[in-house]
Scaffold this active site. Structure first.
Site, PDB file in Angstrom:
ATOM      1  N   HIS A 134       0.878  -1.186   0.000  1.00  0.00           N
ATOM      2  CA  HIS A 134       0.000   0.000   0.000  1.00  0.00           C
ATOM      3  C   HIS A 134       0.914   1.235   0.000  1.00  0.00           C
ATOM      4  O   HIS A 134       2.035   1.182   0.522  1.00  0.00           O
ATOM      5  CB  HIS A 134      -0.819  -0.050   1.287  1.00  0.00           C
ATOM      6  CG  HIS A 134      -1.870   0.995   1.433  1.00  0.00           C
ATOM      7  ND1 HIS A 134      -1.595   2.269   1.860  1.00  0.00           N
ATOM      8  CD2 HIS A 134      -3.208   0.954   1.235  1.00  0.00           C
ATOM      9  CE1 HIS A 134      -2.713   2.967   1.922  1.00  0.00           C
ATOM     10  NE2 HIS A 134      -3.715   2.189   1.552  1.00  0.00           N
ATOM     11  N   ASP A 211       3.332  -4.451   7.695  1.00  0.00           N
ATOM     12  CA  ASP A 211       2.055  -3.739   7.659  1.00  0.00           C
ATOM     13  C   ASP A 211       0.937  -4.748   7.919  1.00  0.00           C
ATOM     14  O   ASP A 211       0.627  -5.576   7.058  1.00  0.00           O
ATOM     15  CB  ASP A 211       1.912  -3.073   6.275  1.00  0.00           C
ATOM     16  CG  ASP A 211       0.570  -2.380   6.099  1.00  0.00           C
ATOM     17  OD1 ASP A 211      -0.316  -2.547   6.959  1.00  0.00           O
ATOM     18  OD2 ASP A 211       0.413  -1.680   5.080  1.00  0.00           O
ATOM     19  N   GLN A 214      -4.286  -5.408   7.001  1.00  0.00           N
ATOM     20  CA  GLN A 214      -5.289  -6.333   6.451  1.00  0.00           C
ATOM     21  C   GLN A 214      -5.210  -7.703   7.105  1.00  0.00           C
ATOM     22  O   GLN A 214      -5.941  -8.619   6.704  1.00  0.00           O
ATOM     23  CB  GLN A 214      -5.102  -6.474   4.924  1.00  0.00           C
ATOM     24  CG  GLN A 214      -5.260  -5.185   4.152  1.00  0.00           C
ATOM     25  CD  GLN A 214      -6.705  -4.689   4.113  1.00  0.00           C
ATOM     26  OE1 GLN A 214      -7.653  -5.403   4.461  1.00  0.00           O
ATOM     27  NE2 GLN A 214      -6.894  -3.456   3.687  1.00  0.00           N
ATOM     28  N   LYS A 237     -10.321  -0.874  10.364  1.00  0.00           N
ATOM     29  CA  LYS A 237     -10.587  -2.068   9.550  1.00  0.00           C
ATOM     30  C   LYS A 237     -10.936  -3.257  10.437  1.00  0.00           C
ATOM     31  O   LYS A 237     -11.283  -4.320   9.960  1.00  0.00           O
ATOM     32  CB  LYS A 237      -9.372  -2.406   8.689  1.00  0.00           C
ATOM     33  CG  LYS A 237      -9.045  -1.304   7.674  1.00  0.00           C
ATOM     34  CD  LYS A 237      -7.933  -1.733   6.762  1.00  0.00           C
ATOM     35  CE  LYS A 237      -7.196  -0.570   6.140  1.00  0.00           C
ATOM     36  NZ  LYS A 237      -7.895   0.079   5.049  1.00  0.00           N
ATOM     37  N   CYS A 375      -4.761   2.457  -3.677  1.00  0.00           N
ATOM     38  CA  CYS A 375      -3.531   2.967  -3.038  1.00  0.00           C
ATOM     39  C   CYS A 375      -2.368   2.007  -3.267  1.00  0.00           C
ATOM     40  O   CYS A 375      -1.559   1.767  -2.347  1.00  0.00           O
ATOM     41  CB  CYS A 375      -3.730   3.207  -1.538  1.00  0.00           C
ATOM     42  SG  CYS A 375      -4.940   4.467  -1.177  1.00  0.00           S
TER      43      CYS A 375
HETATM   44  N1  PMP Z   1      -1.787  -0.619   4.528  1.00  0.00           N
HETATM   45  C1  PMP Z   1      -2.742  -1.371   3.996  1.00  0.00           C
HETATM   46  C2  PMP Z   1      -2.396  -2.750   3.504  1.00  0.00           C
HETATM   47  C3  PMP Z   1      -4.044  -0.897   3.909  1.00  0.00           C
HETATM   48  O1  PMP Z   1      -4.995  -1.642   3.363  1.00  0.00           O
HETATM   49  C4  PMP Z   1      -4.332   0.413   4.391  1.00  0.00           C
HETATM   50  C5  PMP Z   1      -5.724   0.984   4.318  1.00  0.00           C
HETATM   51  N2  PMP Z   1      -6.291   0.962   3.039  1.00  0.00           N
HETATM   52  C6  PMP Z   1      -3.299   1.154   4.949  1.00  0.00           C
HETATM   53  C7  PMP Z   1      -2.032   0.616   4.999  1.00  0.00           C
HETATM   54  C8  PMP Z   1      -3.507   2.552   5.488  1.00  0.00           C
HETATM   55  O2  PMP Z   1      -4.298   2.526   6.612  1.00  0.00           O
HETATM   56  P1  PMP Z   1      -4.763   3.898   7.293  1.00  0.00           P
HETATM   57  O3  PMP Z   1      -5.222   4.772   6.179  1.00  0.00           O
HETATM   58  O4  PMP Z   1      -5.855   3.494   8.195  1.00  0.00           O
HETATM   59  O5  PMP Z   1      -3.613   4.475   7.981  1.00  0.00           O
END
Ligand code: PMP
Length: 417
Positions: A134, A211, A214, A237, A375
């Protein structure tokens, strides 16, 4: 208001999923006159009444700032906030004083970038980042690379969406100081073997950032056993409120890092000739935090635990299997990502249909999927596509909703000609 340790819908090996679903008020609404089919949980998860009530109860009965006031409300707020840290720590099998509470994964990774990487990296060093990250696990490293002269190396993937582990390990040469990898891909659903990857990195003295955005909402987690140096996650999430999340690192790692943001709450003493910082994790928590949000996150952790993460994972795997089978029958539909270990996320495209058009038509049928680049521009560049639709499932989804998605795709397709 206490959430039972075992949800009344769970008995023995059986879970009454219809009863669990009824805990989510929003899932009962309609969209465009159709029952909502919410398939965008990888983007943000829906909240059970227990979480909404916990936030509501805090504002109605306990609202005060944390760690500052000695009055009753102040201590209630502080106790509830710290109780959430303990709950989240238990959920992840880590120590509470090793958990920095922050606004989410984006903040957590930036904290590592600015506080750990920026003071340490220099020209000639390298950071390895996987192709499937991401942007939250790419851009902070680019910013660090720009400021330090370090370079970024990309760990590539196979066509099925799995990491090319042999290539990755070959890339872990002495100039590599940091490896950033996702536990579960938000686009492909690929579950990476993070324990093995972190073990290989550790053998070579490379610091690892995982990270977990998910992963935390969908599978039992034992962060301490992964062997990473940093684990980031986001609360919204995992049935919790937006603006909540955490960074885990060993106490000695946190102790060795300078503060990232300065202000109140993160100090022991402030003098104009020098400030003494608070101990970790508090030294990274400057300013008034999202207190109500973290109390909601504590309730979310209790709620998920009352169902059982193993039950949640098993449920979502049945939804994934059903959806994969049914979507695969649709002519011209391409699924991106068929990793052997995969979470309940399906990115797809239909030949001749633009993903945004398709998602818009699905929405008219009440079916909410995300369309776009999720993203993850570099990942879509790998597949050579501008956008995909993504259906992402959570335990509160049903097999009928999978069928509703399939029916809505057939109908939309006819409309798209
Ligand atoms: N990493 C991953 C794999 C994600 O799916 C997301 C959220 N789409 C994020 C980072 C970013 O999370 P946040 O916007 O809640 O900081």
């Amino acid at each position: 208001m206490a959430i039972p340790s075992v949800h009344p819908a769970v008995s023995g090996g059986h879970v009454d999923w219809a009863r669990i679903r009824a805990d989510f008020p929003l899932l009962q609404r309609e969209v465009h006159g159709k029952p909502l089919v919410y398939l965008d949980s990888a983007n943000t998860g829906q909240k059970p009444a227990a979480v909404i009530d916990a936030v509501d109860d805090f504002y109605r009965h306990h609202n005060a700032n944390v760690s500052r006031a000695v009055h009753a409300l102040g201590s209630e707020a502080t106790e509830a906030y710290e109780a959430s840290r303990r709950k989240l720590a238990k959920f992840l099998n880590v120590r509470p004083d090793e958990l920095v509470l922050c606004s989410g994964t984006t903040f957590a990774i930036n904290l590592v970038a600015y506080s750990w990487a920026l003071p340490r990296l220099k020209a000639g060093d390298a950071i390895v980042v996987s192709r499937m990250e991401h942007h939250a696990n790419i851009v902070p490293w680019q910013l660090v690379a720009q400021r330090t002269g370090a370079t970024i190396k990309v760990a590539e993937i196979h066509d099925n969406g799995e990491l090319d582990l042999d290539a990755l390990y070959a890339q872990l040469t002495p100039e590599v100081k940091l490896l950033a990898v996702t536990h579960v891909s938000n686009v492909l659903g690929t579950v990476n073997p993070v324990r093995e990857i972190c073990c290989e990195a550790r053998k070579r003295g490379i610091t690892t950032v995982v990270d977990g955005s998910q992963a935390a909402p969908h599978r039992p987690l034992d962060v301490a056993s992964i062997g990473c140096d940093f684990y980031a996650l986001t609360g919204h999430k995992m049935a919790g409120p937006t603006g909540t999340g955490a960074l885990w690192a060993r106490k000695e790692t946190l102790d060795a890092m300078p503060p990232f943001i300065g202000g109140g709450e993160m100090i022991k003493e402030v003098r104009f000739d020098g400030t003494v910082f608070n101990d970790a994790p508090h030294k990274f928590e400057a300013g008034t935090p999202n207190i109500a949000g973290f109390i909601g996150l504590g309730a979310a952790v209790d709620y998920l635990s009352s169902i059982g993460m193993a039950n949640i994972e098993a449920r979502e795997q049945t939804l994934l299997a059903h959806a994969t089978e049914e979507l695969s029958k649709i002519d011209g539909l391409r699924i991106f990502g068929s990793a052997r270990e995969k979470a309940a996320v399906i990115s797809f495209q239909i030949a001749g249909a633009h993903s945004h058009d398709l998602a818009t038509l699905l929405d008219l049928e009440g079916v909410a999927v995300r369309s776009g680049q999720h993203c993850a521009h570099p990942l879509l560049q790998f597949f050579g596509v501008a956008a995909t639709c993504r259906a992402s499932f959570a335990f509160y989804n049903t097999h009928q909703e999978v069928d509703a998605l399939v029916a809505a795709i057939h109908k939309s397709r006819r409309l798209l000609g």
